[in-house]
Design an enzyme around this catalytic site. Structure first.
Site, mmCIF file in Angstrom:
data_model
loop_
_atom_site.group_PDB
_atom_site.id
_atom_site.type_symbol
_atom_site.label_atom_id
_atom_site.label_comp_id
_atom_site.label_asym_id
_atom_site.label_seq_id
_atom_site.Cartn_x
_atom_site.Cartn_y
_atom_site.Cartn_z
ATOM 1 N N ASN A 137 0.917 -1.191 -0.076
ATOM 2 C CA ASN A 137 0.031 0.021 0.021
ATOM 3 C C ASN A 137 0.937 1.269 -0.012
ATOM 4 O OD1 ASN A 137 -2.711 1.322 0.351
ATOM 5 N ND2 ASN A 137 -1.819 2.172 2.349
ATOM 6 N N GLU A 138 0.794 2.268 -0.957
ATOM 7 C CA GLU A 138 1.411 3.298 -1.190
ATOM 8 C C GLU A 138 2.892 3.214 -0.846
ATOM 9 O OE1 GLU A 138 -0.941 6.539 0.984
ATOM 10 O OE2 GLU A 138 -2.495 6.242 -0.137
ATOM 11 N N ASN A 161 -5.103 4.630 -4.758
ATOM 12 C CA ASN A 161 -5.919 5.392 -3.548
ATOM 13 C C ASN A 161 -6.047 6.748 -4.121
ATOM 14 O OD1 ASN A 161 -5.664 3.014 -2.159
ATOM 15 N ND2 ASN A 161 -3.608 3.888 -0.830
ATOM 16 N N TYR A 171 -8.264 15.580 0.040
ATOM 17 C CA TYR A 171 -6.812 16.009 0.185
ATOM 18 C C TYR A 171 -6.777 17.089 -1.160
ATOM 19 C CZ TYR A 171 -6.156 12.536 3.705
ATOM 20 O OH TYR A 171 -6.041 11.904 4.881
ATOM 21 N N TRP A 201 -12.847 4.093 1.355
ATOM 22 C CA TRP A 201 -12.178 4.635 2.618
ATOM 23 C C TRP A 201 -12.836 5.201 3.633
ATOM 24 C CZ3 TRP A 201 -8.128 1.729 3.903
ATOM 25 C CH2 TRP A 201 -7.491 1.886 5.160
ATOM 26 N N LYS A 239 -13.077 8.958 8.597
ATOM 27 C CA LYS A 239 -13.604 8.730 7.097
ATOM 28 C C LYS A 239 -14.448 7.566 7.120
ATOM 29 C CE LYS A 239 -9.456 10.680 4.752
ATOM 30 N NZ LYS A 239 -8.484 10.656 6.051
HETATM 31 C C1 GCB Z 1 -4.215 6.443 2.437
HETATM 32 C C2 GCB Z 1 -3.873 5.329 3.044
HETATM 33 C C3 GCB Z 1 -4.554 5.023 4.352
HETATM 34 C C4 GCB Z 1 -4.875 6.199 5.195
HETATM 35 C C5 GCB Z 1 -5.939 7.130 4.277
HETATM 36 C C6 GCB Z 1 -6.292 8.538 4.982
HETATM 37 O O1 GCB Z 1 -4.158 6.665 1.223
HETATM 38 O O2 GCB Z 1 -3.679 4.217 2.692
HETATM 39 O O3 GCB Z 1 -3.907 4.077 5.277
HETATM 40 O O4 GCB Z 1 -5.775 6.009 6.374
HETATM 41 O O5 GCB Z 1 -4.999 7.475 3.115
HETATM 42 O O6 GCB Z 1 -7.183 8.577 5.387
HETATM 43 O O7 GCB Z 1 -5.699 9.454 4.672
#
Ligand code: GCB
Length: 666
Positions: free
Chosen positions: A400-401, A449, A455, A535, A556
């Site tokens: 992930n990322e 993502n 953001y 998410w 979130k």
């Molecule tokens: C993401 C991450 C995740 C974070 C989310 C966020 O991209 O993979 O772990 O919790 O963003 O809420 O910023």
């Protein structure tokens, strides 16, 4: 009695005798626990020492000790071999039994198992676990937007098996791997591998009986062992099931029951039972996900495993509640982020028909030290072997990322090869938030993502976010692994038209709903998006966060951390995905109010929505995707009664919702 019945009776008797031989005794009581320098206290397992402080920036990340005193249960006293099996300990555990060191396990999310046969006494045994959740540069994850709760937070059990048994020692798996080599509507061809422990010759056979979802025996087969080599005796079997009743996701999650018997001549030595759904799937870069030959766009959510006041130390009750909430929303898939989840939850996914993205905690960056890489390979092997038979899982996620300068593509390449060699039947996947990095092109399918409207940019920018990644000329399947926005159920704004300060303390619930509407509208238009995952399903602990209405929470979630309140955005998805008629008035918690004129937004999957405000009907317009709006409604001073009714052609009794808003006048 005919000889046929006699044989059946004998078989039944031997089977029962053998079922008694394999037993699992939970070790959940009689534990004491002590943090370094602290005092001992009695605890029950599952347990986390961060249940109370896991949302504080200074939550305890350090060593602790657990001890369990117990007398051997009857099954273990009578049985031939006994193991202690931990479903997960966070995150670095060294285990001692009656004064002898059994071993160590590094990694917070996977099971492990040690033999204690020769050390077990009838009375007065002591199991000691020294464990720490201190940051460790050689254990995945090194990074992550979530709290690393410490503790023995999943079940512990004594597992007693016969001297020769399906092994419990192959990375703590169940010892049997059912590969769905080739499945279609006419036939399911399965390759079964059973690993047997304790055999000194190859005089054993595997007998498999498959029961269809309606209980009928649909296939049986007996296969002799071919060779005894290495640590285990391997029994390999090919079995065909004609006209299988397929596991069809949430539409029809039918499962077959597989009953495995380890045989020596006519004697049953060990048995194991597994429920497995038979299915096949493909991902087309331009047409998306197909389940059992039919288009089946995956639309669902991400899930973290923690719960308010409990951290990761949750039980079957909490897993079941989570699944119920997800099911009621109508999702058909879940990304179990960012690490292996409890076996219990994968089982609930099998039963509910959820398609599951399973993942290892390779997040943000690594160290490129051999010990870190080895830990990654270990966690991936454990994830795959321990969850191999869960039909809900369709892909193994490798990271992930990732970012940073540590050449992660070298490790990702190894992990990709490892996943394919461990499991040739499933796809590999990963979640990225950047472009132009070699590791983003390695897995079978890919996902991104992206947070337009939170953001960066506005919600409709999701169209560019997707189209940047999707190339109609290329054969690269693209999904959206995360999208979303923060929301407090205590904060409201009827005029918000751009993202609030995302790291500020004002996260009005209305904006989250606007982001999901805008984002999802773009996803929904694009059938090539093979999967999309909100998410997040639930708010979760992220100790370093300082935003919204509560410290240490990533808000979130579509549902609050305590699971008690479903936010408005939850109902947007329900209106789009659930077939059960529903209607929901948004901003219901926005009271008292100070403005007399307001729009009223309603989510519903009904054909039309009728709205009354203080018993007076008002005009409602449909905006598509289950969104209905009554414009410029006038509230009166004091209490207002808002009532919505969803109308469908088939429903005799309409679904309704109501709320009360108080208008304050100075
Ligand atoms: C993401 C991450 C995740 C974070 C989310 C966020 O991209 O993979 O772990 O919790 O963003 O809420 O910023």
């Amino acid at each position: 009695m005919t000889s046929k019945y006699f044989i059946a009776l004998i078989t039944l008797f031997l089977t029962i005798a053998c079922v008694q031989a394999r037993s699992v005794t939970p070790l959940d009581r009689q534990w004491t626990f002590c943090k370094a320098g602290g005092t001992w206290e009695a605890v029950t397992i599952p347990h986390s020492w961060n249940a109370a402080d896991g949302t504080r920036p200074d939550y305890y990340r350090g060593p602790a000790t657990y001890r369990c005193h117990f007398d051997a249960p009857a099954a273990a006293r009578q049985g031939e071999r006994t193991f202690v099996r931990f479903e997960a300990v966070s995150q670095d555990a060294t285990v001692w039994f009656n004064g002898k060191r059994l071993g160590r396990h590094r990694g917070a999310f996977t099971a492990f198992c040690f033999e204690i046969t020769s050390l077990l006494r009838d009375k007065g045994n002591t199991l000691t676990v020294e464990v720490t959740n201190a940051p460790d540069s050689f254990i995945m994850p090194l990074d992550g937007d979530f709290t690393i709760f410490g503790g023995i937070y999943r079940p512990v059990a004594l597992v007693t098996v016969p001297a020769v048994s399906f092994t419990v020692q192959d990375h703590a798996s169940c010892g049997i791997y059912v590969s769905q080599t080739s499945v279609n509507r006419d036939n399911a061809h399965l390759s079964i591998l059973a690993k047997v422990d304790g055999a000194t010759d190859k005089g054993y056979a595997l007998r498999t009986t498959v029961f269809a979802p309606d209980g009928r025996v649909t296939a049986t087969k007996r296969t002799a062992a071919a060779a005894l080599d290495g640590r285990f005796l391997s029994l390999e079997q090919q079995i065909d099931i004609e006209q299988p009743e397929l596991w069809d996701g949430i539409n029809h999650p039918a499962q077959h029951r597989f009953f495995f018997e380890l045989m020596r001549g006519d004697q049953v030595i060990d048995t194991l039972s597994q429920h497995i759904g038979l299915r096949y799937y493909t991902v087309d870069a331009h047409k998306g996900f197909f389940l059992n030959g039919k288009s089946f766009p995956l639309r669902g959510v991400n899930r973290h495993q923690d719960r308010d006041g409990m951290g990761w130390a949750i039980t079957h009750k909490e897993h079941t509640e989570d699944m119920e909430i997800i099911k009621q929303m109508g999702a058909n898939c879940i990304r179990l982020a960012h690490y292996p989840h409890a076996n219990d939850f994968y089982t609930l996914c099998d039963e509910a028909g959820m398609l599951v993205w399973a993942e290892i905690p390779y997040i943000g960056h690594g160290t490129r030290h051999y010990a870190f890489d080895a830990n990654g390979r270990q966690q991936l092997t454990e994830l795959i072997r321990q969850n191999y038979n869960h039909c809900s899982i369709f892909c193994w996620s490798l990271f992930n990322e990732l970012g940073g300068p540590d050449r992660p593509h070298e490790l990702v390449e190894q992990l990709n090869d490892l996943a394919h060699s461990e499991d040739p039947t499933r796809l590999t996947v990963a979640a990225a938030n950047n472009d132009g990095r070699p590791e983003n092109d390695m897995t079978d399918i890919m996902a991104y993502n992206t947070y337009p409207g939170w953001y960066w940019a506005d919600p409709a920018t999701m169209q560019w976010a997707i189209d940047w990644k999707y190339d109609p000329q290329k054969n690269r399947a693209i999904g959206i692994s995360e999208y979303g926005a923060g929301a407090s159920i205590h904060q409201h704004d009827q005029h918000i038209d751009k993202a609030p300060k995302t790291d500020g303390d004002w996260h009005p619930e209305e904006w989250q709903a606007i982001v999901h509407e805008g984002n999802y509208r773009e996803i929904d238009k694009r059938p090539y998006v093979w999967g999309s995952f909100v998410w997040n399903m639930f708010d979760f602990a992220s100790a370093s966060r300082h935003e919204g209405d509560r410290l240490g929470i990533n808000d979130k979630g579509l549902v609050t951390y305590d699971r008690l309140t479903r936010k408005d955005a939850y109902y947007f998805y329900q209106a789009n995905w659930s077939k059960t008629p529903m209607v929901h008035i948004t901003s219901r918690r926005h009271t008292p109010r100070t403005e007399a004129i307001t729009d009223v937004k309603i989510y519903s999957n009904c054909e039309a929505v009728h709205l009354t405000v203080n018993d007076v009907p008002v005009h409602v317009e449909s905006r598509g995707l289950g969104v209905f709006v009554a414009r410029q409604v006038k509230l009166r001073a004091g209490e207002n009664d808002i009532q919505a009714r969803g109308i469908t052609a088939e429903q005799d009794t309409p679904v309704t919702d109501q709320c009360k808003w108080t208008l304050q006048v100075e």
